[in-house]
Design an enzyme around this catalytic site. Structure first.
Site, PDB file in Angstrom:
ATOM      1  CG  ASP A  24      83.370  19.346-148.346  1.00  0.00           C
ATOM      2  OD1 ASP A  24      83.637  20.503-147.941  1.00  0.00           O
ATOM      3  OD2 ASP A  24      84.219  18.441-148.439  1.00  0.00           O
ATOM      4  CG  ASP A  27      80.238  15.139-150.528  1.00  0.00           C
ATOM      5  OD1 ASP A  27      81.304  15.360-151.133  1.00  0.00           O
ATOM      6  OD2 ASP A  27      80.135  15.170-149.280  1.00  0.00           O
TER       7      ASP A  27
END
Length: 217
Positions: free
Chosen positions: A145, A147
């Site tokens: 991901d 972040d």
């Protein structure tokens, strides 16, 4: 390593800290086998939200896999270098990263970074991407991901909230998660967009459910 570091700065949540004497740290802490002195000589620890009466710094150790996580405490004297998420963003090392073409998270970050800069937001990179960019330790994979941390001393306007929400929804290379840091703690923007207001604010003394993370009860 071309590292933007800060000395004598009070570490904040999500900051990365390189330990001054990994051998002494390992000798003084009950640690998992993977967190040995050789690893901690390369890998920074991450400041987490907690507090201790003796002034120690709450940190999280991370290894190469998601399962390798461990909470610990660090004294200020053990801090060799501190790097903040916004310093990682300013370096913009994803632009010439050797795996840029291979890792969707790096391409997504390349796409959203100029847009965040154009809005003049105070933002930084955290999570696995921030760790990899700051340390040169390759922990990224195709499912990583992105972040981000947005620092907001004052409340986000409705326009800013909607714009950031659209940025999250428009991510297509990799999942984009944004934490918004207020003077009292941090909350997930995705949660605020879903609930229309109430969020779980992460503070040094524990989570607080509140409608206004800039004025928690």
């Amino acid at each position: 390593m071309n590292m933007a570091t800060t000395r004598m700065r009070t570490p904040q949540p999500h900051d990365l800290i390189w330990i001054d004497d990994p051998e002494a740290f390992v000798a003084g802490e009950p640690l998992p086998d993977w967190a040995d002195a050789a690893w901690l000589a390369r890998a920074p620890v991450v400041v987490r939200r907690d507090q201790a009466s003796d002034g120690r710094i709450p940190v999280g150790l991370r290894g190469r896999s998601r399962a390798q996580r461990h909470a610990a405490w660090l004294t200020a004297a053990q801090c060799a270098r501190v790097m903040s998420p916004d310093a990682i963003a300013r370096q913009a090392r994803w632009r010439d990263h050797p795996r840029l073409a291979e890792i969707p998270a790096l391409r997504e970050l390349s796409r959203v970074a100029p847009r965040l800069d154009d809005r003049q937001l105070e933002w930084g990179v955290t999570g696995a991407v921030g760790f990899a960019l700051a340390s040169d330790i390759d922990v990224l994979h195709r499912g990583s991901d992105v972040d981000l941390l947005i620092s907001c001393p004052t409340a986000l306007s409705d326009d800013e909230t909607q714009w950031l929400g659209a940025l999250i929804d428009g991510a297509y290379e990799a999942r984009l998660d944004i934490q918004v840091a207020t003077p009292f703690g941090a909350f997930a923007l995705r949660e605020r967009m879903r609930t229309g207001g109430r969020v779980l604010l992460k503070t040094a003394t524990g989570p607080v459910l509140c409608a206004d993370p800039w004025q928690p009860a």
